[in-house]
Design a protein around this motif. Structure first.
Motif, PDB file in Angstrom:
ATOM      1  N   MET A   1       0.723  -1.120   0.207  1.00 45.73           N
ATOM      2  CA  MET A   1      -0.024  -0.240  -0.013  1.00 45.73           C
ATOM      3  C   MET A   1       0.814   1.157   0.275  1.00 45.73           C
ATOM      4  N   LYS A   2       0.371   2.462  -0.539  1.00 41.49           N
ATOM      5  CA  LYS A   2       1.224   3.423  -0.929  1.00 41.49           C
ATOM      6  C   LYS A   2       0.916   4.214   0.542  1.00 41.49           C
ATOM      7  N   ARG A   3       2.069   4.840   1.075  1.00 45.09           N
ATOM      8  CA  ARG A   3       1.598   5.660   2.322  1.00 45.09           C
ATOM      9  C   ARG A   3       1.219   6.919   2.130  1.00 45.09           C
ATOM     10  N   TYR A   4       0.863   7.486   2.283  1.00 46.45           N
ATOM     11  CA  TYR A   4       0.143   8.764   2.549  1.00 46.45           C
ATOM     12  C   TYR A   4       0.539   9.482   4.031  1.00 46.45           C
ATOM     13  N   ASN A   5       0.765  11.080   4.322  1.00 42.67           N
ATOM     14  CA  ASN A   5       0.391  11.621   5.163  1.00 42.67           C
ATOM     15  C   ASN A   5      -0.258  12.415   5.614  1.00 42.67           C
ATOM     16  N   LEU A   6      -1.196  13.029   6.259  1.00 38.37           N
ATOM     17  CA  LEU A   6      -2.076  13.894   6.078  1.00 38.37           C
ATOM     18  C   LEU A   6      -1.699  14.785   7.560  1.00 38.37           C
ATOM     19  N   SER A   7      -0.843  16.041   7.303  1.00 38.08           N
ATOM     20  CA  SER A   7      -0.439  16.915   8.513  1.00 38.08           C
ATOM     21  C   SER A   7      -2.238  17.992   7.893  1.00 38.08           C
ATOM     22  N   ASN A   8      -2.013  18.407   9.571  1.00 43.92           N
ATOM     23  CA  ASN A   8      -3.338  19.805  10.282  1.00 43.92           C
ATOM     24  C   ASN A   8      -2.731  21.133   9.614  1.00 43.92           C
ATOM     25  N   PHE A 381      -2.967  10.275  15.448  1.00 39.78           N
ATOM     26  CA  PHE A 381      -2.864   9.931  14.577  1.00 39.78           C
ATOM     27  C   PHE A 381      -0.956   9.323  13.807  1.00 39.78           C
ATOM     28  N   TYR A 382      -0.045   8.634  14.978  1.00 35.30           N
ATOM     29  CA  TYR A 382       1.108   9.044  15.003  1.00 35.30           C
ATOM     30  C   TYR A 382       1.928   7.532  13.911  1.00 35.30           C
ATOM     31  N   PHE A 383       2.711   7.962  13.389  1.00 32.37           N
ATOM     32  CA  PHE A 383       3.631   6.374  12.874  1.00 32.37           C
ATOM     33  C   PHE A 383       5.729   7.427  13.339  1.00 32.37           C
ATOM     34  N   ASP A 384       5.879   5.470  13.062  1.00 35.21           N
ATOM     35  CA  ASP A 384       7.377   5.599  13.300  1.00 35.21           C
ATOM     36  C   ASP A 384       8.036   6.672  11.677  1.00 35.21           C
ATOM     37  N   MET A 385       8.428   7.675  11.638  1.00 34.99           N
ATOM     38  CA  MET A 385       8.844   8.816  10.191  1.00 34.99           C
ATOM     39  C   MET A 385      10.057   7.549   9.522  1.00 34.99           C
ATOM     40  N   GLN A 386      10.215   6.522  10.046  1.00 35.91           N
ATOM     41  CA  GLN A 386      11.238   5.879   9.301  1.00 35.91           C
ATOM     42  C   GLN A 386      11.142   4.401   9.100  1.00 35.91           C
ATOM     43  N   ASN A 387      10.311   4.228  10.091  1.00 34.20           N
ATOM     44  CA  ASN A 387       9.451   2.869   9.374  1.00 34.20           C
ATOM     45  C   ASN A 387       7.753   2.280  10.602  1.00 34.20           C
ATOM     46  N   TYR A 388       7.664   2.201   9.369  1.00 37.86           N
ATOM     47  CA  TYR A 388       6.011   2.457   9.414  1.00 37.86           C
ATOM     48  C   TYR A 388       5.553   1.391  10.702  1.00 37.86           C
ATOM     49  N   ASN A 389       6.065   0.110  10.086  1.00 40.65           N
ATOM     50  CA  ASN A 389       5.508  -0.915  10.867  1.00 40.65           C
ATOM     51  C   ASN A 389       6.206  -1.079  12.504  1.00 40.65           C
ATOM     52  N   GLU A 390       7.157  -0.067  12.765  1.00 39.63           N
ATOM     53  CA  GLU A 390       6.495  -0.011  14.314  1.00 39.63           C
ATOM     54  C   GLU A 390       5.855   0.672  14.753  1.00 39.63           C
ATOM     55  N   ASN A 418     -10.159  17.108  19.895  1.00 37.22           N
ATOM     56  CA  ASN A 418      -8.397  18.019  19.306  1.00 37.22           C
ATOM     57  C   ASN A 418      -7.612  17.292  18.788  1.00 37.22           C
ATOM     58  N   ASN A 419      -7.713  16.248  17.686  1.00 38.41           N
ATOM     59  CA  ASN A 419      -7.200  15.258  17.526  1.00 38.41           C
ATOM     60  C   ASN A 419      -6.747  16.242  16.274  1.00 38.41           C
ATOM     61  N   GLY A 420      -6.054  16.614  16.069  1.00 39.50           N
ATOM     62  CA  GLY A 420      -5.119  17.589  14.427  1.00 39.50           C
ATOM     63  C   GLY A 420      -4.752  16.704  12.865  1.00 39.50           C
ATOM     64  N   GLY A 421      -5.031  15.723  13.068  1.00 41.12           N
ATOM     65  CA  GLY A 421      -4.467  14.613  12.680  1.00 41.12           C
ATOM     66  C   GLY A 421      -2.791  13.424  12.780  1.00 41.12           C
ATOM     67  N   GLY A 422      -2.327  13.258  11.085  1.00 38.97           N
ATOM     68  CA  GLY A 422      -0.747  12.785  10.791  1.00 38.97           C
ATOM     69  C   GLY A 422      -1.176  11.791   9.544  1.00 38.97           C
ATOM     70  N   SER A 423      -1.162  10.511  10.187  1.00 39.80           N
ATOM     71  CA  SER A 423      -0.794   9.448   9.156  1.00 39.80           C
ATOM     72  C   SER A 423      -2.016   9.100   8.727  1.00 39.80           C
ATOM     73  N   LEU A 424      -2.200   9.757   7.241  1.00 43.17           N
ATOM     74  CA  LEU A 424      -3.687   8.531   6.769  1.00 43.17           C
ATOM     75  C   LEU A 424      -3.764   7.313   6.403  1.00 43.17           C
ATOM     76  N   SER A 425      -2.042   6.097   6.933  1.00 44.04           N
ATOM     77  CA  SER A 425      -2.056   5.248   6.104  1.00 44.04           C
ATOM     78  C   SER A 425      -2.621   4.125   7.704  1.00 44.04           C
ATOM     79  N   THR A 426      -2.782   4.726   8.476  1.00 50.16           N
ATOM     80  CA  THR A 426      -3.483   4.725   9.674  1.00 50.16           C
ATOM     81  C   THR A 426      -4.118   4.780  10.130  1.00 50.16           C
ATOM     82  N   VAL A 427      -4.818   5.984   9.029  1.00 54.30           N
ATOM     83  CA  VAL A 427      -6.739   5.562   9.293  1.00 54.30           C
ATOM     84  C   VAL A 427      -7.496   4.723   8.531  1.00 54.30           C
TER      85      VAL A 427
END
Length: 715
Positions: A1-8, A381-390, A418-427
Motif C-alpha cells: 500500500m502506498k503510504r500517505y501523510n495527512l498534516s494538520n 494519528f502517529y507513526f514512526d517516520m523511519q519505519n511504519y511497521n514500528e 482535539n486530534n489534529g491529524g497525522g498519518s493517513l495510512s493509519t486512518v
C-alpha cells in the motif's frame, strides 16, 4: 500500500516532509543570473505554484487587489503607522501587483517598506512624549479595536491621538490588574507595601513604555528579507491558507523542530494582529497537563520565575514572544492570558518536554447498569517516520480493541476531540478494524486523477456498537475516519456541529532543488497544497468538515474556528462516490440518534455550556472599551461575574466511574507516575457530559447479528 501523510494545517512541525518532492512533476528552471535574488525568488515561487498547486488561480487584477489588502494589513494591522496619504500612494498599485509579479518588478514592495520605516522613525520620535505624563482615568472616552473598519489617520496629529489611546488602553489594563492584585493581597492578609493610585499608574505606564520600546527595538532588527517574506506570503496565501513560503531562517527552524525536542509549555502559537494566540495545545505537554490554557486564548504578558515584572508581548514579533515563553525544563513561566470568554487569568506553567507516552492511544473501561464499555482516546494519528511497521496509531488501537474484546466490553467510544491529524495510512488501517473491507477515502490531485484508498483486509476486529466523539478541532485524518464510519453507518458521530474542515494536503518543497546554480544562496522552501481528500460518498471534508449525527453545543459553537476562520480557504466540492456498501449491523440507528438529540435538548449541563458559548460570542464581537477606570472596571467585573457563573460547567460530575484495563493496572503497581496520569484522565472523564452521552448511545444501539452474517456471505 502506498503510504500517505495527512498534516494538520495548524501543525507543520512534524510529518509533512514525508511528501516526496518528486511527486510533483517539476523540472529545473533557468534564471537570469543578472537578476536580484528577490526577483528570482518571485519567479521561482510563481513557477512552482503554477506547476504543482492543486487549484491554480489566475494572477490578475482581482488577485492583485487581494494581495494588496493582505500585505498592507500585515504591515500595519492596527493602522498606527501609515497615514491616509501613504495608503493612497500605495493604493495606486492595487491592481498592478499581478503585473509586477510577472515582470519581477519590486517597485510597490520597495515603496511600502520605505514608507513604513519612515513612519516608524517618526513614531519613535513622539512615543516618549505620550508616556511622559500620567493618564487621566476619570475622563469619559472609549477606544474601538475593530481596526479593519477604522480609517487611516489624516495627519500626524490624528496619528498621535491614535497612539495615545492605545497607550492609555494598555496602561489602564495593567493599572487595573495591579490595583486588583494589591486589593486581593490585602484581603488575603499578606504583608504588602500599599501603593497609591498615582504610584500604580506610574508603574503601569512604565510597563507600557518598556513594552513599546521592546516593540521598536524588535522592528528595527528586521531586515529586507523579513519584509520580503511577508510580501511573498501575502502572494502565495491567495491560493489557499496553507500554501506558505518558508524563508531560509524559517526553514532552518522547521528542520530543527522535525529532528529535536523543544522545551517549553507545549503549545503552538500564532500571531493575530498585536496578540499571540493559542492555536494548539499539544497532547502530553506541560500546558496540556496543566489544563488551563485552551485554543483561542490570547497571551498578553509573560513573567519569568526569577523576575518581579511581567513583559507585555502585545505588538511583539512572534519569534521574540516565543523565545520569552519557552525555556529550560523545570523552570516556571507565568502567563497573563485573556481567555476565550473575555476574562483575564494568570496561569503558571512549569516548562517541560512533551511526554511522548501521552501522545499515544490510551483506553479505559466504564460500567453502566451492568454493561461494560470501552473508551479509547487518540490524540493524533502517529507513526514512526523511519519505519511504519514500528509502533503506530493503528497497531496500538488494534491491541486496545483486542484487550477490550477479551474483557467483554459491549460498546466503544473513540475520542478524536482535539486530534489534529497525522498519518493517513493509519486512518485506512484503523477504519478497516470496523468493516470487512472497502474504500475509506478518495485522494484527488491537480490533474483530477483520483485514487481510492481501501481496506483490503476482510477481518473485523470490532463488530460491536461504536461512537466517535469529535469537536471543532478534530482535523484532517480525524475527519477522514469519522466521515468513513459515518458513510458506512458504522458509527454514530457525536460532538460539535462540524469538525475543523481541512480536506487538503501539503507538500513541503525545497526551492533550492529547482536552481541550476547556487549563486543566489539559500532560497528557502515552499509549503504547497497538492491534493484534496474526499469522503467515499463523494463529498469533500474541506471547509464543511464532518457534520455530527448528534450535534452538541460546546464553547466554540458560535464562533468561527477552523478552516472557515482563515482567508482564502479552498471551497467544498464533490466528486463521484466510491463503490461501497453500507454496514447493516444496527437495527435502530435512526431511532437512537433521534432519542439522543431529544435527551440532550433537556440536559441542564449542555444548556449551561450553550449559554456560555453565546456569551463567548458576545465577548469576541466586542470592539469598544471604556478608557475610564470606572467604566473599564465595570466591564471587567461583568466579565468576571459571568466567568464565575460558568464555573459550574467544570463542577459537573457524572455517576460513571472509569477504570484502566487489567494489563495497565498491572503496570501501575510499579509505576506511580502512570497511576497519577490515569487518575487524572479518569477524573476528567467522570466530568465529561459528552462521554456520558456517548455511553448512553452505545447502550441504546442494537446490533443485528443476522444482518452482519448475511452481508458477509454476500461479500
Amino acid at each position: 500500500m502506498k503510504r500517505y501523510n495527512l498534516s494538520n494545517n495548524l501543525v507543520i512541525l512534524f510529518l509533512v516532509t514525508l511528501f516526496s518532492v518528486t511527486s510533483c512533476s517539476f523540472t529545473t528552471k533557468e534564471f537570469d543570473e543578472d537578476s536580484e535574488k528577490d526577483e528570482v525568488l518571485i519567479e521561482l515561487i510563481t513557477y512552482v505554484i503554477e506547476q504543482g498547486h492543486f487549484d491554480m488561480k489566475d494572477i490578475d487584477d482581482d488577485f492583485s487587489t487581494a494581495v494588496f489588502k493582505d500585505y498592507i494589513k500585515g504591515l500595519d494591522p492596527i493602522k498606527r503607522h501609515f497615514l491616509e496619504s501613504d495608503f493612497k500612494e500605495l493604493k495606486a498599485f492595487e491592481t498592478q501587483i499581478d503585473d509586477q509579479i510577472k515582470n519581477k518588478n519590486l517597485v510597490f514592495f520597495d515603496l511600502s517598506v520605505e514608507l513604513y520605516k519612515k513612519r516608524m522613525e517618526e513614531a519613535k520620535g513622539f512615543y516618549a512624549e505620550l508616556l511622559e505624563k500620567p493618564f487621566d482615568f476619570n475622563t469619559d472616552e472609549t477606544i474601538n479595536t475593530d481596526y479593519d473598519k477604522a480609517d487611516y489617520a489624516k495627519n500626524n496629529k490624528e496619528l498621535k491621538q491614535r497612539w495615545r489611546k492605545q497607550f492609555k488602553f494598555s496602561t489602564l489594563s495593567t493599572y487595573h490588574d495591579l490595583k486588583k492584585e494589591q486589593e486581593q493581597k490585602k484581603e488575603d492578609g499578606e504583608d504588602v507595601e500599599e501603593k497609591s493610585d498615582e504610584e500604580l499608574e506610574a508603574e503601569a505606564r512604565e510597563i507600557t513604555r518598556e513594552s513599546i520600546e521592546n516593540y521598536f527595538e524588535t522592528m528595527s532588527d528586521l531586515d529586507r528579507e523579513d519584509w520580503f517574506s511577508l510580501y511573498i506570503n501575502s502572494i502565495v496565501s491567495q491560493f489557499d491558507p496553507h500554501t506558505n513560503y518558508l524563508a531560509p531562517q524559517d526553514k532552518d527552524r522547521f528542520d530543527i523542530s522535525m529532528s529535536g525536542k523543544l522545551e517549553g509549555i507545549g503549545a503552538r502559537l500564532q500571531k493575530q494582529r498585536d496578540n499571540v494566540k493559542i492555536v494548539e495545545v499539544i497532547s502530553g505537554g506541560p500546558a496540556w497537563t496543566n489544563g488551563k490554557l485552551e485554543v483561542g486564548d490570547l497571551i498578553q504578558k509573560v513573567k519569568q520565575e526569577d523576575e518581579e515584572e511581567s513583559v507585555d508581548i502585545r505588538g511583539m514579533r512572534l519569534d521574540d514572544a516565543v523565545d520569552l515563553i519557552k525555556g529550560p525544563k523545570g523552570t516556571q513561566v507565568t502567563l497573563t492570558v485573556k481567555k476565550v470568554d473575555g476574562s483575564t487569568e494568570m496561569i503558571s506553567i512549569v516548562r517541560d518536554v512533551v511526554e511522548i507516552e501521552e501522545t499515544y492511544a490510551k483506553s479505559s473501561t466504564v460500567e453502566r447498569n451492568g454493561d461494560l464499555f470501552g473508551v479509547i482516546n487518540l490524540p493524533k494519528f502517529y507513526f514512526d517516520m523511519q519505519n511504519y511497521n514500528e509502533r503506530n496509531a493503528a497497531s496500538d488501537i488494534k491491541k486496545e480493541l483486542e484487550r477490550l474484546n477479551e474483557i467483554g466490553a459491549e460498546g466503544l467510544v473513540i475520542d478524536l476531540r482535539n486530534n489534529g491529524g497525522g498519518s493517513l495510512s493509519t486512518v485506512v488501517d484503523i477504519a478497516g478494524f470496523f468493516i470487512e473491507k472497502g474504500p475509506i477515502v478518495q485522494v484527488r490531485d491537480a490533474k483530477n486523477n483520483t485514487e481510492v484508498l481501501k481496506d483490503k483486509d476482510s477481518d473485523v476486529v470490532w463488530d460491536k456498537p461504536l461512537v466517535i466523539l469529535v469537536n471543532e478541532l478534530s482535523a484532517s485524518a480525524s475527519e477522514i475516519l469519522a466521515a468513513a464510519m459515518q458513510d458506512y453507518e458504522r458509527a454514530v458521530v457525536l460532538g460539535s456541529k462540524q469538525t475543523y474542515g481541512k480536506g487538503t494536503v501539503q507538500n513541503v518543497v525545497d526551492l533550492n532543488r529547482w536552481m541550476r546554480n547556487s549563486s543566489f544562496g539559500d532560497m528557502g522552501a515552499l509549503k504547497i497544497t497538492t491534493q484534496k481528500f474526499y469522503r467515499i460518498n463523494g463529498g469533500s471534508t474541506q471547509l464543511k468538515g464532518v457534520e455530527s449525527d448528534v450535534a452538541v453545543p460546546d464553547r466554540y459553537s458560535y464562533i468561527d474556528i477552523g478552516e472557515r476562520d482563515y482567508e482564502n480557504p479552498m471551497p467544498w466540492d464533490k466528486i463521484a462516490p466510491a463503490n461501497y456498501k453500507v454496514w447493516k449491523g444496527y437495527s435502530n440507528l435512526d431511532e437512537v440518534i433521534a432519542n439522543s438529540q431529544k435527551r440532550l435538548s433537556n440536559n441542564a449541563q449542555l444548556q449551561l455550556i450553550d449559554e456560555n458559548a453565546k456569551w463567548i460570542k458576545t465577548q469576541r464581537d466586542q470592539n469598544s472599551y471604556s478608557l475610564s477606570y470606572e467604566g473599564y472596571n465595570e466591564e471587567m467585573t461583568k466579565v468576571e461575574t459571568m466567568a464565575k457563573k460558568f464555573d459550574g460547567i467544570n463542577k459537573f460530575k457524572t455517576d460513571l466511574t472509569y477504570k484502566s484495563l487489567p494489563y495497565e493496572e498491572s503496570l501501575m503497581q510499579n509505576d506511580s507516575s502512570l497511576t497519577q496520569k490515569r487518575q487524572r484522565w479518569h477524573e476528567s472523564l467522570s466530568k465529561d457530559v459528552y462521554v456520558e452521552e456517548a455511553i448512553h448511545v452505545l447502550q441504546d444501539l442494537k446490533v443485528d447479528r443476522s444482518s452482519i452474517k448475511l452481508a458477509a456471505r454476500k461479500n
